[in-house]
Design an enzyme around this catalytic site. Structure first.
Site, PDB file in Angstrom:
ATOM      1  N   ASP A  88     -20.644  58.743 -21.600  1.00 46.10           N
ATOM      2  CA  ASP A  88     -21.340  57.606 -22.218  1.00 46.10           C
ATOM      3  C   ASP A  88     -22.491  57.117 -21.342  1.00 46.10           C
ATOM      4  O   ASP A  88     -23.501  56.622 -21.838  1.00 46.10           O
ATOM      5  CB  ASP A  88     -20.366  56.437 -22.429  1.00 46.10           C
ATOM      6  CG  ASP A  88     -19.324  56.719 -23.496  1.00 46.10           C
ATOM      7  OD1 ASP A  88     -19.531  57.638 -24.303  1.00 46.10           O
ATOM      8  OD2 ASP A  88     -18.296  56.017 -23.513  1.00 46.10           O
ATOM      9  N   SER A 147     -17.022  54.524 -32.392  1.00 46.31           N
ATOM     10  CA  SER A 147     -17.510  54.379 -31.022  1.00 46.31           C
ATOM     11  C   SER A 147     -18.240  55.659 -30.592  1.00 46.31           C
ATOM     12  O   SER A 147     -19.172  56.089 -31.276  1.00 46.31           O
ATOM     13  CB  SER A 147     -16.329  54.036 -30.099  1.00 46.31           C
ATOM     14  OG  SER A 147     -16.771  53.627 -28.825  1.00 46.31           O
ATOM     15  N   ASP A 204     -19.341  43.131 -32.580  1.00 44.05           N
ATOM     16  CA  ASP A 204     -19.106  44.357 -31.805  1.00 44.05           C
ATOM     17  C   ASP A 204     -20.313  44.616 -30.902  1.00 44.05           C
ATOM     18  O   ASP A 204     -21.437  44.764 -31.371  1.00 44.05           O
ATOM     19  CB  ASP A 204     -18.888  45.523 -32.775  1.00 44.05           C
ATOM     20  CG  ASP A 204     -18.553  46.832 -32.071  1.00 44.05           C
ATOM     21  OD1 ASP A 204     -18.669  46.914 -30.837  1.00 44.05           O
ATOM     22  OD2 ASP A 204     -18.167  47.788 -32.778  1.00 44.05           O
ATOM     23  N   HIS A 260     -14.971  45.338 -31.368  1.00 41.45           N
ATOM     24  CA  HIS A 260     -15.193  46.784 -31.339  1.00 41.45           C
ATOM     25  C   HIS A 260     -13.920  47.562 -31.654  1.00 41.45           C
ATOM     26  O   HIS A 260     -13.982  48.660 -32.204  1.00 41.45           O
ATOM     27  CB  HIS A 260     -15.710  47.208 -29.961  1.00 41.45           C
ATOM     28  CG  HIS A 260     -15.977  48.674 -29.841  1.00 41.45           C
ATOM     29  ND1 HIS A 260     -16.942  49.320 -30.589  1.00 41.45           N
ATOM     30  CD2 HIS A 260     -15.388  49.639 -29.067  1.00 41.45           C
ATOM     31  CE1 HIS A 260     -16.955  50.605 -30.278  1.00 41.45           C
ATOM     32  NE2 HIS A 260     -16.017  50.827 -29.372  1.00 41.45           N
TER      33      HIS A 260
END
Length: 274
Positions: A88, A147, A204, A260
């Protein structure tokens, strides 16, 4: 969860989505949720074709088949491990080069970590879909993920559309971060239009965690469930370009927060594996 940024009068002026569309958003989130489960014999109650994984990038997902809807569903898991979070953080924008892709606009750039993750399973996913379409040539393809899985589903959608141009393709992402630059967003919008569904739950913070100042931009169409409890009435369709200033982009990022983890009253990783 209430949002402090808008008063009740402004919220009631929003255009709600249809109950049919809302049900579809919930339906494909259940597939995305199942991608977190190590063993899921019947994802969302449908036939499991094959799971797939890569031990180096820790990408996990599966392909399911819905014989009633005549569709193949590719679901990709969100961040769950240290490896995922390291991927990420690889924010450098790089050219979009992936298996099955012959040509894309030269100025397209995507998140290098997300691209590495998707490419680590792309060949396997392509082969599974190729085999299934050989037996079910009239089936469509749907990709979904939450996600990180949502970001990977964007890359998967473009790859699979290029590889299997005759198969109708839809995409659903939930709580996905920005995945590429403006050229990427424009390419997605032009290529998919209303077949691309990007869902955000209230505040989120992950969708806005990667800032536009780094050259990133969201694609459309965003469906923002702006207040709880979840319903078609509390979910609005935002502008098609992807960065509607009146939707989730209007809220300063809160990072990985409770909004989230929960979508449509469902906690991500809930096993709909019956």
């Amino acid at each position: 969860m209430a949002l402090p940024r808008e008063d009740e009068e402004q919220l009631t002026q929003r255009t709600s989505i249809s109950p049919v569309l809302y049900d579809n958003l919930v339906h494909y989130f259940k597939y995305a949720s199942c991608a977190y489960v190590p063993v899921c014999p019947r994802p969302n109650g449908r036939h499991l074709v094959l799971p797939f994984t890569n031990p180096v990038t820790d990408v996990q997902g599966y392909v399911a088949r819905d014989n009633e809807k005549k569709e193949l569903v590719v679901a990709l898991r969100g961040s769950l491990s240290l490896t995922d979070f390291l991927m990420d953080g690889q924010l450098v924008l790089v050219p979009f080069i992936s298996p099955g892709i012959k040509t894309t606009p030269d100025d397209i750039r995507v998140h290098s970590g997300f691209l590495t993750c998707w490419n680590s399973v792309a060949y396997e996913v392509i082969e599974i879909i190729k085999h299934e379409l050989g037996s079910y040539p009239d089936f469509s393809i749907t990709v979904t993920g939450h996600s990180l899985g949502g970001a990977l589903s964007d890359l998967a959608a473009v790859t699979l559309k290029a590889k299997f141009p005759d198969a109708p393709l839809n995409a659903f992402s939930y709580g996905a971060p920005r995945t590429g630059n403006q050229a990427w967003a424009e390419f997605i919008n032009k290529s998919f239009g209303s077949c691309m569904h990007r869902v955000v739950h209230t505040s989120d913070g992950v969708p806005t965690m990667i800032p536009k100042e780094l050259g990133y931009r969201h694609h459309g169409i965003e469906y923002w469930q702006h207040t709880d409890p979840p319903s078609a009435e509390s979910t609005t369709q935002c502008s098609a370009d992807g960065e509607d200033p009146t939707c989730s982009a209007s809220i300063p990022t809160m990072g990985i927060n409770p909004a989230h983890v929960w979508y449509f009253g469902i906690m991500a990783a809930t096993p709909f594996c019956y």
